[in-house]
Design an enzyme around this catalytic site. Structure first.
Site, PDB file in Angstrom:
ATOM      1  N   ARG A 118      21.981  34.149  57.937  1.00 42.51           N
ATOM      2  CA  ARG A 118      21.445  34.075  59.311  1.00 42.51           C
ATOM      3  C   ARG A 118      20.586  32.823  59.367  1.00 42.51           C
ATOM      4  O   ARG A 118      19.640  32.677  58.596  1.00 42.51           O
ATOM      5  CB  ARG A 118      20.619  35.315  59.655  1.00 42.51           C
ATOM      6  CG  ARG A 118      19.888  35.175  60.979  1.00 42.51           C
ATOM      7  CD  ARG A 118      19.330  36.487  61.492  1.00 42.51           C
ATOM      8  NE  ARG A 118      20.389  37.363  61.946  1.00 42.51           N
ATOM      9  CZ  ARG A 118      20.192  38.443  62.709  1.00 42.51           C
ATOM     10  NH1 ARG A 118      18.972  38.785  63.081  1.00 42.51           N
ATOM     11  NH2 ARG A 118      21.196  39.195  63.092  1.00 42.51           N
ATOM     12  N   HIS A 146      27.443  34.798  67.110  1.00 41.56           N
ATOM     13  CA  HIS A 146      27.104  36.033  66.375  1.00 41.56           C
ATOM     14  C   HIS A 146      28.384  36.860  66.218  1.00 41.56           C
ATOM     15  O   HIS A 146      28.548  37.916  66.831  1.00 41.56           O
ATOM     16  CB  HIS A 146      26.043  36.811  67.157  1.00 41.56           C
ATOM     17  CG  HIS A 146      25.318  37.858  66.358  1.00 41.56           C
ATOM     18  ND1 HIS A 146      25.586  38.116  65.027  1.00 41.56           N
ATOM     19  CD2 HIS A 146      24.336  38.725  66.722  1.00 41.56           C
ATOM     20  CE1 HIS A 146      24.784  39.097  64.616  1.00 41.56           C
ATOM     21  NE2 HIS A 146      24.024  39.473  65.615  1.00 41.56           N
ATOM     22  N   GLN A 149      28.418  40.699  65.395  1.00 43.27           N
ATOM     23  CA  GLN A 149      28.059  41.541  66.537  1.00 43.27           C
ATOM     24  C   GLN A 149      29.286  41.792  67.414  1.00 43.27           C
ATOM     25  O   GLN A 149      29.547  42.927  67.828  1.00 43.27           O
ATOM     26  CB  GLN A 149      26.956  40.850  67.351  1.00 43.27           C
ATOM     27  CG  GLN A 149      26.504  41.659  68.552  1.00 43.27           C
ATOM     28  CD  GLN A 149      25.791  42.933  68.151  1.00 43.27           C
ATOM     29  OE1 GLN A 149      24.884  42.905  67.325  1.00 43.27           O
ATOM     30  NE2 GLN A 149      26.194  44.068  68.718  1.00 43.27           N
ATOM     31  N   ASP A 240      21.508  40.878  76.801  1.00 44.33           N
ATOM     32  CA  ASP A 240      20.804  40.558  75.554  1.00 44.33           C
ATOM     33  C   ASP A 240      19.431  40.025  75.961  1.00 44.33           C
ATOM     34  O   ASP A 240      19.180  39.756  77.146  1.00 44.33           O
ATOM     35  CB  ASP A 240      21.623  39.513  74.767  1.00 44.33           C
ATOM     36  CG  ASP A 240      21.007  39.147  73.415  1.00 44.33           C
ATOM     37  OD1 ASP A 240      20.123  39.896  72.931  1.00 44.33           O
ATOM     38  OD2 ASP A 240      21.394  38.102  72.854  1.00 44.33           O
ATOM     39  N   CYS A 280      23.129  44.279  72.221  1.00 43.74           N
ATOM     40  CA  CYS A 280      23.226  44.100  70.771  1.00 43.74           C
ATOM     41  C   CYS A 280      21.996  44.645  70.047  1.00 43.74           C
ATOM     42  O   CYS A 280      22.063  44.913  68.844  1.00 43.74           O
ATOM     43  CB  CYS A 280      23.403  42.627  70.447  1.00 43.74           C
ATOM     44  SG  CYS A 280      22.103  41.588  71.141  1.00 43.74           S
ATOM     45  N   ARG A 308      28.198  48.128  63.510  1.00 45.28           N
ATOM     46  CA  ARG A 308      27.935  46.940  62.699  1.00 45.28           C
ATOM     47  C   ARG A 308      28.326  47.222  61.241  1.00 45.28           C
ATOM     48  O   ARG A 308      28.904  46.380  60.566  1.00 45.28           O
ATOM     49  CB  ARG A 308      26.452  46.544  62.776  1.00 45.28           C
ATOM     50  CG  ARG A 308      25.934  46.177  64.170  1.00 45.28           C
ATOM     51  CD  ARG A 308      26.610  44.934  64.702  1.00 45.28           C
ATOM     52  NE  ARG A 308      26.448  43.831  63.782  1.00 45.28           N
ATOM     53  CZ  ARG A 308      25.359  43.055  63.700  1.00 45.28           C
ATOM     54  NH1 ARG A 308      24.361  43.238  64.539  1.00 45.28           N
ATOM     55  NH2 ARG A 308      25.277  42.071  62.824  1.00 45.28           N
TER      56      ARG A 308
END
Ligand code: CP
Ligand code: NVA
Length: 321
Positions: A118, A146, A149, A240, A280, A308
């Site tokens: 990340r 991402h 996700q 988000d 998310c 996930r």
């Protein structure tokens, strides 16, 4: 490869990495989601699951330069449930005044099979992946994308709808990393995407061209500024945070600009009856979504979070087996 892995029919991926959903072909994306669904069903088998030894003897580094709950925990548990070993790598090794990221990568490839990173610019992931010959690199979120996700998001939608083809998914808010990967995955699976953002916060220009290139089954991407127009008749509404990690100094300014884009009951009323609400997480109740919508009967946010685990386990098997 453990003997039990031979019973799993997974195509070998064309790409060594998952830096972007665009690294997958349409068939690979479908196969990953099918495996994710299967891994979810088989999880209660624990050590008797056919994949319990899929990553025996494999080491997976986890290197996060930004905070994480879901991604870190699900990759850690997921790798262990597949029999793999997880090595937590502190983020400070990526500081430029210590050594170039390429050297970090060239060290890691001597010890681990894959690294889950990340970071900030997507370019850092590309530098790491280009510096090595054998290391698998997985994007655990960058400023731009991402993909992990989006895998979980599409798994969640497939669970509810069966097939996402022809459905309309609306993203309301910032044209950010989550929105970009969602667009990539959704149009590849034949869903129509609408994205409503304030002016100045649109998806990056290249995303429209990418979506046009990979869209299947007549899927479309429509971008606009009016959230009500975007939500009208939609089958799912996704939002988000307005301020992503690394943008904290812009919080006050963004809050003012984004307030008309809050997903609340009045906005959801424009969507199709029973429209799903997606996020998310982490969510900020009272900012991008109201408490009642987040906790409402059609909210699938914790299913997304659960998936996930399954989607990333599928990705690990596809990349490493
Ligand atoms: N959605 C998501 O990536 O959560 P974390 O930041 O907690 O990993
Ligand atoms: N867009 C958010 C997603 C967090 C999972 C961020 O980058 O902070």
């Amino acid at each position: 490869m453990g003997a039990s892995m031979r019973t799993i029919d997974t195509p070998r991926l064309g790409s060594r990495h998952l830096l972007s959903i665009l690294d997958l072909t349409h068939d690979e994306l479908r196969a990953t989601l099918a495996l994710a669904a299967r891994l979810k069903t088989e999880r209660p088998l624990g050590l008797r699951a056919p994949t319990a030894h899929a990553l025996d003897g494999r080491h997976i580094g986890v290197l996060f330069e930004k905070p994480s709950l879901r991604t870190r925990v699900t990759f850690t548990i997921g790798a262990r449930e597949l029999g793999g070993d997880v090595v937590d790598i502190p983020a400070d090794v990526m500081h430029a005044d210590r050594e170039p990221v390429q050297d970090v990568a060239r060290n890691l490839e001597r010890w681990v099979d894959a690294v889950v990173i990340r970071t900030f610019a997507q370019e850092r992931l590309e530098l790491v992946s280009r510096a090595t010959r054998d290391l698998h690199v997985i994007n655990a979120l960058s400023d731009e994308e991402h993909p992990c996700q989006a895998l979980a998001d599409l798994q969640t939608l497939q669970e509810v709808w069966g097939d996402v083809r022809g459905r309309t998914i609306t993203f309301v808010g910032d044209g950010n990393n989550v929105a970009t990967s969602l667009v990539h995955a959704a149009v590849m699976l034949g869903a129509h995407m609408r994205v409503a953002t304030p002016e100045g916060f649109e998806l990056p220009a290249e995303v429209a061209a990418q979506a046009a290139r990979v869209a299947a089954d007549g899927a479309t991407l429509t971008t606009m500024h009016d959230p009500r127009e975007a939500v009208a008749g939609a089958d799912a509404v996704y939002t988000d945070v307005w301020t992503s990690m690394g943008q904290e100094v812009e919080y006050a300014e963004r809050k003012a600009v984004f307030f008309p884009y809050q997903v609340n009951a009045a906005l959801m009323a424009h969507a199709a009856p029973g429209a799903l609400f997606m996020h998310c997480l982490p969510a900020h109740r009272g900012d991008e979504v109201t408490h009642d919508v987040l906790e409402g009967p059609t909210s699938v946010v914790f299913d997304q979070a659960e998936n996930r685990l399954h989607a990333q386990k599928a990705m690990l098997v596809m990349l490493l087996s």
